[in-house]
Write a protein that holds these residues in place. Structure first.
Motif, short mmCIF file in Angstrom:
data_model
loop_
_atom_site.label_atom_id
_atom_site.label_comp_id
_atom_site.label_asym_id
_atom_site.label_seq_id
_atom_site.Cartn_x
_atom_site.Cartn_y
_atom_site.Cartn_z
N ARG A 117 -7.57 -1.91 -7.82
CA ARG A 117 -7.42 -0.50 -8.15
C ARG A 117 -5.97 -0.04 -8.03
O ARG A 117 -5.50 0.80 -8.79
CB ARG A 117 -8.31 0.32 -7.20
CG ARG A 117 -8.43 1.78 -7.55
CD ARG A 117 -9.60 2.42 -6.82
NE ARG A 117 -9.34 2.56 -5.41
CZ ARG A 117 -9.14 3.73 -4.78
NH1 ARG A 117 -9.18 4.85 -5.45
NH2 ARG A 117 -8.91 3.77 -3.49
N GLN A 118 -5.25 -0.59 -7.06
CA GLN A 118 -3.85 -0.20 -6.86
C GLN A 118 -2.88 -1.06 -7.64
O GLN A 118 -1.66 -0.95 -7.46
CB GLN A 118 -3.51 -0.28 -5.36
CG GLN A 118 -4.31 0.64 -4.47
CD GLN A 118 -3.95 2.10 -4.67
OE1 GLN A 118 -2.90 2.44 -5.22
NE2 GLN A 118 -4.84 2.99 -4.25
N ALA B 198 0.84 -1.20 0.00
CA ALA B 198 0.00 0.00 0.00
C ALA B 198 0.87 1.25 0.00
O ALA B 198 0.61 2.21 -0.72
CB ALA B 198 -0.91 -0.01 1.22
N ARG C 285 -8.30 -4.12 3.76
CA ARG C 285 -8.90 -3.42 2.62
C ARG C 285 -9.77 -4.41 1.86
O ARG C 285 -9.54 -5.62 1.91
CB ARG C 285 -7.81 -2.89 1.66
CG ARG C 285 -7.02 -1.69 2.16
CD ARG C 285 -7.85 -0.42 2.19
NE ARG C 285 -7.10 0.75 2.64
CZ ARG C 285 -6.95 1.12 3.91
NH1 ARG C 285 -7.44 0.38 4.89
NH2 ARG C 285 -6.28 2.21 4.22
N ASP D 260 -10.85 7.67 -0.62
CA ASP D 260 -9.47 8.10 -0.36
C ASP D 260 -9.40 8.97 0.88
O ASP D 260 -10.32 9.73 1.15
CB ASP D 260 -8.95 8.90 -1.55
CG ASP D 260 -8.51 7.97 -2.68
OD1 ASP D 260 -7.94 6.90 -2.37
OD2 ASP D 260 -8.76 8.31 -3.85
N ASP E 82 -13.37 2.22 -0.78
CA ASP E 82 -12.25 2.90 -1.42
C ASP E 82 -12.38 4.41 -1.39
O ASP E 82 -12.10 5.09 -2.38
CB ASP E 82 -12.08 2.41 -2.88
CG ASP E 82 -11.55 0.99 -2.94
OD1 ASP E 82 -10.95 0.55 -1.95
OD2 ASP E 82 -11.74 0.33 -3.97
N TYR F 64 -9.68 -2.83 -3.64
CA TYR F 64 -8.51 -1.98 -3.38
C TYR F 64 -7.28 -2.51 -4.13
O TYR F 64 -6.55 -1.74 -4.76
CB TYR F 64 -8.23 -1.95 -1.87
CG TYR F 64 -6.94 -1.26 -1.51
CD1 TYR F 64 -6.88 0.12 -1.39
CD2 TYR F 64 -5.77 -2.00 -1.33
CE1 TYR F 64 -5.68 0.75 -1.07
CE2 TYR F 64 -4.57 -1.38 -1.02
CZ TYR F 64 -4.53 0.00 -0.89
OH TYR F 64 -3.36 0.62 -0.59
#
Ligand SMILES: Cc1cc2nc3c(=O)[nH]c(=O)nc-3n(C[C@H](O)[C@H](O)[C@H](O)COP(=O)(O)OP(=O)(O)OC[C@H]3O[C@@H](n4cnc5c(N)ncnc54)[C@H](O)[C@@H]3O)c2cc1C
Ligand code: FES
Lengths: 428, 107
Positions: free
Chosen positions: A78-79, A24, A71, B34, B32, A75
């Protein structure tokens, strides 16, 4: 990460607290190369602290529940973090590859070992009986929770944080609970005598039997292979249909050792958390790192330590920082309605001072010479936070100052921040 | 399900159905959003789940308990009267419509 060259790929072994945070944090610092997070547990990265607390009691989130995920699955997508299920069985530092049990191999530009630790087994006859548990993973917690639901007499071996948390959860679930500890007090490696004494009182007050200075010599079972009793060195037999072994952990260093990296009590790393190989770092519970101030090697088992290590490695790999690791250690534990929080690392103190005169809410300040080294707070979260700030800033507090009437850590912090009050304004 | 609106630093609003019993923090992390870091995963140890509750909905909340109050003095962005730790905000029907603003920084 300069120029257009493809950044090297980072492979992280172990998707626990430290492994997750490394991945992360790499993305947070703008790392654009490939990130592969390899997990031997077939679960998304999750937090362990509730496993020995709310999870065990049956009313909290069940182990494996998504409430414990750090998470959600989206997540990682997306990352662009590749979560791979599997156990790494070999590292080849010359070829810069890791190999999984199923034969798959991954090349790395940099490798992060975040393999954590495993519970130490109790080396006595009967340790493999049914109903005997250790606790590290969600899977362990699910098994323990199921056993606890059917148990009447629980015996916890070891009065460390994990053992005491399990004992509290079992007691709160209405079981008869006995804790057996070889030393003469609980939390002997972790806290001052004063704080330990508080926990002794707390557990006894809740009806848990605590036996100190007692060795377990055997676990006895019935002919179905189910545990029925715990046998002590003095010949006593404690009835038990559930036994939790909480006698500490062993860092998982075998991959590093097989790869020829220096290993002691943990994978040996330098102040930047690099192993003997400049392409391999080790972090979290499995890593033994030098404490910058004392130069002594430490291996800590805490969320803060795993997260702090992870962030340092991510910053180093993205070029954001080349700093040495010197974050202040801190830790917490919940037992019954009590929270204990520890800031700093007590590597030997000569003065103890207690703040607060409520027996159930106090802080113990631990000094060595004229310097504050660590603060243990029982139900005093404000003290803990102030202590974290103060110790982060070098711990400028002398025992004499703390002894002044009306002294508070917050007030002291404010005075340090604002500088000494000008004389003409007068004090008090 | 109670609906919580999360307003990002850039002003984007996201309305999320968050199951009762969980927390405003978890609602953010699991969708999600941020800027809610939640380093300690909801254990009231880190103050990186800080939010500013919208003035128009702040009256839906019970006041902060001492542990939250203490931690709020240690947020990365300045504490304001409507500052809360989202992990301490358990979602209930009473929170339906709550609006929270994500601060610029958490650590
Ligand atoms: C029940 C429990 C309660 C706790 N409570 C607290 C608390 O209240 N406060 C606190 O500060 N700390 C607490 N801790 C400690 C904290 O959870 C750990 O210090 C932290 O998880 C360490 O992170 P880590 O990444 O080093 O290791 P871990 O989180 O253990 O992760 C290591 C991962 O690596 C995997 N792995 C190992 N070898 C391999 C391999 N060869 N291939 C692939 N994967 C591999 C393991 O399966 C594991 O998933 C608790 C721990 C436990 C077990
Ligand atoms: S998540 Fe850490 S205090 Fe809320």
């Amino acid at each position: 990460m300069t120029g257009d060259a493809q950044p090297p790929s980072v492979v992280i072994v172990g998707a626990g607290q430290g492994g997750y945070e490394t991945a992360a944090s790499l993305r947070e610092h703008g790392y654009r190369g490939r990130v592969t997070l390899i997990s031997a547990e077939d679960a998304l990265p999750y937090e362990r602290p509730p496993l020995s607390k709310a999870c065990l009691k049956g009313d909290g989130a069940a182990p494996g529940d998504e409430q414990l995920w750090l998470r959600p699955p989206t997540y990682y997508a997306r990352q662009s973090i590749d979560l791979v299920g599997g156990t790494v069985t070999a590292v080849d530092p010359a070829a810069r590859t890791v190999r999984l049990r199923d034969g798959t191999a991954y090349d790395y530009g940099h490798l992060v070992l975040a393999t954590g630790a495993r519970p130490r087994p109790l080396d006595v006859p009967g340790a493999a009986l049914r109903g005997v548990h250790t606790l590290r993973t969600a899977r362990d917690a699910a098994a323990l929770r199921a056993s606890l639901a059917a148990a009447q007499y629980a015996v916890v071996v070891g009065a460390g944080f994990l053992g005491l948390e399990c004992a509290a959860a079992a007691r709160e679930s209405g079981r008869a609970v006995t804790v057996v500890e070889a030393l003469d007090r609980p939390l002997a490696r972790a806290v001052s005598a004063r704080t330990a004494e508080h926990f002794t009182r707390l557990h006894r007050g809740e009806g848990t039997r605590l036996l100190f200075g007692q060795q377990v010599v055997a676990l006895r079972g019935d002919w179905h292979g189910k545990v029925t009793a715990v046998e002590l060195a003095d010949g006593r037999r404690l009835p038990a249909d559930l036994v939790v072994i909480g006698v500490g952990v062993t860092p998982r260093t075998e991959l590093a050792a097989a790869a020829g990296l220096p290993v002691g009590d943990g994978v040996t790393v330098d102040a930047r958390l690099l192993t003997g190989d400049p392409h391999i770092s080790a972090i979290g519970d499995c890593a033994a790192f030098p404490q910058v101030r004392s130069g002594k090697r430490l291996r800590l088992e805490s969320v803060q330590n795993a997260v702090g290590h992870a962030r340092l490695v991510a910053k180093r790999l993205t070029g954001a920082s080349r700093a040495h690791y010197q974050e202040l250690p801190w830790f917490w534990s919940d037992q019954f309605a009590t929270t204990v929080q520890i800031a700093g690392h007590d590597d030997g103190h000569d003065t103890e001072m207690v703040l607060g005169d409520d027996p159930d809410a106090f802080s113990v300040l631990l000094f060595r010479g004229e310097g504050l080294r660590a603060v243990e707070s029982v139900n005093r979260p404000g003290d803990h936070m102030a202590a974290r700030r103060l110790l982060d800033g070098g711990g400028r507090l002398k025992p004499g100052e703390a002894a002044a009437p009306g002294f508070t850590l917050k007030g002291h912090l404010a005075r340090l921040r604002d500088g000494p009050a000008p004389a003409r304004r007068g004090v008090s | 399900m109670p609906e919580i609106t999360y307003v990002g630093v850039d002003g984007t609003r996201r309305r999320i159905d968050v199951p009762a019993g969980t927390s405003v923090m978890r609602g953010a992390v699991f969708n999600d959003i941020d800027g809610i870091v939640a380093q300690c995963a909801g254990n009231a140890q880190c103050a990186t789940c800080h939010v500013y509750v919208d003035d128009t909905t702040v009256d839906r909340l019970e006041p902060a308990r001492p542990d939250e109050d203490d931690l709020l003095d240690f947020t990365a962005c300045p504490r304001r009267p409507t500052s809360r730790l989202s992990c301490r905000l358990t979602v209930t029907a009473a929170l339906d419509g709550l609006i929270v603003h994500v601060p610029e920084r958490q650590k």
